[in-house]
Write a protein that holds these residues in place. Sequence first.
Motif, PDB file in Angstrom:
ATOM      1  N   MET A 174     -24.372  -3.898 -23.168  1.00  0.00           N
ATOM      2  CA  MET A 174     -24.195  -4.019 -21.737  1.00  0.00           C
ATOM      3  C   MET A 174     -25.576  -4.083 -21.072  1.00  0.00           C
ATOM      4  N   GLN A 175     -25.777  -5.059 -20.231  1.00  0.00           N
ATOM      5  CA  GLN A 175     -27.064  -5.219 -19.571  1.00  0.00           C
ATOM      6  C   GLN A 175     -27.086  -4.384 -18.296  1.00  0.00           C
ATOM      7  N   GLN A 176     -28.066  -3.526 -18.168  1.00  0.00           N
ATOM      8  CA  GLN A 176     -28.131  -2.599 -17.047  1.00  0.00           C
ATOM      9  C   GLN A 176     -28.410  -3.294 -15.716  1.00  0.00           C
ATOM     10  N   ASP A 177     -29.172  -4.356 -15.717  1.00  0.00           N
ATOM     11  CA  ASP A 177     -29.543  -4.977 -14.451  1.00  0.00           C
ATOM     12  C   ASP A 177     -28.397  -5.781 -13.827  1.00  0.00           C
ATOM     13  N   LYS A 178     -27.314  -6.018 -14.550  1.00  0.00           N
ATOM     14  CA  LYS A 178     -26.200  -6.782 -14.019  1.00  0.00           C
ATOM     15  C   LYS A 178     -25.037  -5.905 -13.557  1.00  0.00           C
ATOM     16  N   GLN A 179     -25.115  -4.611 -13.806  1.00  0.00           N
ATOM     17  CA  GLN A 179     -24.038  -3.709 -13.419  1.00  0.00           C
ATOM     18  C   GLN A 179     -24.284  -3.168 -12.005  1.00  0.00           C
ATOM     19  N   PRO A 180     -23.219  -3.040 -11.186  1.00  0.00           N
ATOM     20  CA  PRO A 180     -23.409  -2.469  -9.848  1.00  0.00           C
ATOM     21  C   PRO A 180     -23.727  -0.975  -9.937  1.00  0.00           C
ATOM     22  N   ASP A 181     -24.344  -0.468  -8.909  1.00  0.00           N
ATOM     23  CA  ASP A 181     -24.729   0.938  -8.849  1.00  0.00           C
ATOM     24  C   ASP A 181     -23.477   1.797  -8.648  1.00  0.00           C
ATOM     25  N   TYR A 182     -23.225   2.718  -9.562  1.00  0.00           N
ATOM     26  CA  TYR A 182     -22.060   3.602  -9.534  1.00  0.00           C
ATOM     27  C   TYR A 182     -22.534   4.978  -9.090  1.00  0.00           C
ATOM     28  N   ARG A 183     -22.167   5.379  -7.881  1.00  0.00           N
ATOM     29  CA  ARG A 183     -22.716   6.600  -7.292  1.00  0.00           C
ATOM     30  C   ARG A 183     -21.665   7.307  -6.433  1.00  0.00           C
ATOM     31  N   PRO A 184     -21.921   8.531  -5.999  1.00  0.00           N
ATOM     32  CA  PRO A 184     -20.983   9.227  -5.112  1.00  0.00           C
ATOM     33  C   PRO A 184     -20.892   8.525  -3.748  1.00  0.00           C
ATOM     34  N   VAL A 185     -19.656   8.367  -3.249  1.00  0.00           N
ATOM     35  CA  VAL A 185     -19.398   7.723  -1.966  1.00  0.00           C
ATOM     36  C   VAL A 185     -18.277   8.493  -1.274  1.00  0.00           C
ATOM     37  N   VAL A 186     -18.358   8.618   0.040  1.00  0.00           N
ATOM     38  CA  VAL A 186     -17.304   9.257   0.821  1.00  0.00           C
ATOM     39  C   VAL A 186     -16.421   8.167   1.413  1.00  0.00           C
ATOM     40  N   PHE A 187     -15.112   8.266   1.190  1.00  0.00           N
ATOM     41  CA  PHE A 187     -14.142   7.377   1.817  1.00  0.00           C
ATOM     42  C   PHE A 187     -13.488   8.151   2.950  1.00  0.00           C
ATOM     43  N   ARG A 188     -13.459   7.542   4.152  1.00  0.00           N
ATOM     44  CA  ARG A 188     -12.970   8.238   5.337  1.00  0.00           C
ATOM     45  C   ARG A 188     -11.823   7.460   5.975  1.00  0.00           C
ATOM     46  N   ASP A 189     -10.708   8.147   6.188  1.00  0.00           N
ATOM     47  CA  ASP A 189      -9.562   7.588   6.903  1.00  0.00           C
ATOM     48  C   ASP A 189      -9.612   8.151   8.318  1.00  0.00           C
ATOM     49  N   ARG A 190     -10.087   7.342   9.238  1.00  0.00           N
ATOM     50  CA  ARG A 190     -10.268   7.818  10.611  1.00  0.00           C
ATOM     51  C   ARG A 190      -8.948   8.103  11.321  1.00  0.00           C
ATOM     52  N   SER A 191      -7.894   7.368  11.002  1.00  0.00           N
ATOM     53  CA  SER A 191      -6.625   7.580  11.688  1.00  0.00           C
ATOM     54  C   SER A 191      -6.013   8.932  11.335  1.00  0.00           C
ATOM     55  N   ALA A 192      -6.277   9.437  10.131  1.00  0.00           N
ATOM     56  CA  ALA A 192      -5.734  10.722   9.709  1.00  0.00           C
ATOM     57  C   ALA A 192      -6.765  11.847   9.797  1.00  0.00           C
ATOM     58  N   GLY A 193      -8.017  11.485  10.041  1.00  0.00           N
ATOM     59  CA  GLY A 193      -9.063  12.502  10.076  1.00  0.00           C
ATOM     60  C   GLY A 193      -9.290  13.120   8.709  1.00  0.00           C
ATOM     61  N   TYR A 194      -9.246  12.303   7.674  1.00  0.00           N
ATOM     62  CA  TYR A 194      -9.335  12.775   6.295  1.00  0.00           C
ATOM     63  C   TYR A 194     -10.449  12.029   5.585  1.00  0.00           C
ATOM     64  N   ALA A 195     -11.219  12.752   4.779  1.00  0.00           N
ATOM     65  CA  ALA A 195     -12.291  12.132   4.001  1.00  0.00           C
ATOM     66  C   ALA A 195     -12.332  12.779   2.627  1.00  0.00           C
ATOM     67  N   PHE A 196     -12.723  11.993   1.634  1.00  0.00           N
ATOM     68  CA  PHE A 196     -12.860  12.538   0.286  1.00  0.00           C
ATOM     69  C   PHE A 196     -14.059  11.911  -0.405  1.00  0.00           C
ATOM     70  N   LEU A 197     -14.662  12.691  -1.271  1.00  0.00           N
ATOM     71  CA  LEU A 197     -15.852  12.285  -2.010  1.00  0.00           C
ATOM     72  C   LEU A 197     -15.446  11.884  -3.415  1.00  0.00           C
ATOM     73  N   THR A 198     -15.866  10.719  -3.832  1.00  0.00           N
ATOM     74  CA  THR A 198     -15.596  10.234  -5.184  1.00  0.00           C
ATOM     75  C   THR A 198     -16.748   9.338  -5.611  1.00  0.00           C
TER      76      THR A 198
END
Length: 88
Positions: A1-25
């Motif tokens: 697997m070539q490292q320079d062709k893979q996207p960066d896999y990192r922690p991201v927060v997804f936020r649902d503004r209509s429900a006021g809910y967020a989670f880290l994954t």
Amino acid sequence: MQQDKQPDYRPVVFRDRSAGYAFLTRSTATSEQTIEWDDGRTYPVVDVEISSESHPFYTGKARTVDTEGRIARFERRYGEGGADAGSA
């Protein structure tokens, strides 16, 4: 697997503004916006329209299909026995 062709896999927060809910994954999603999480670190945040907190199926607020009305309409159109009534 070539490292320079893979996207960066990192922690991201997804936020649902209509429900006021967020989670880290972890994700490859990118965003210019950031948010400070409960642990004191800053993470990129991605706003989503629907999550499990606001989706009607998961919240129990899903519309029910009017099956009773459909059955009554079928019986009016084809009689009480339906399609099998004439085959006996």
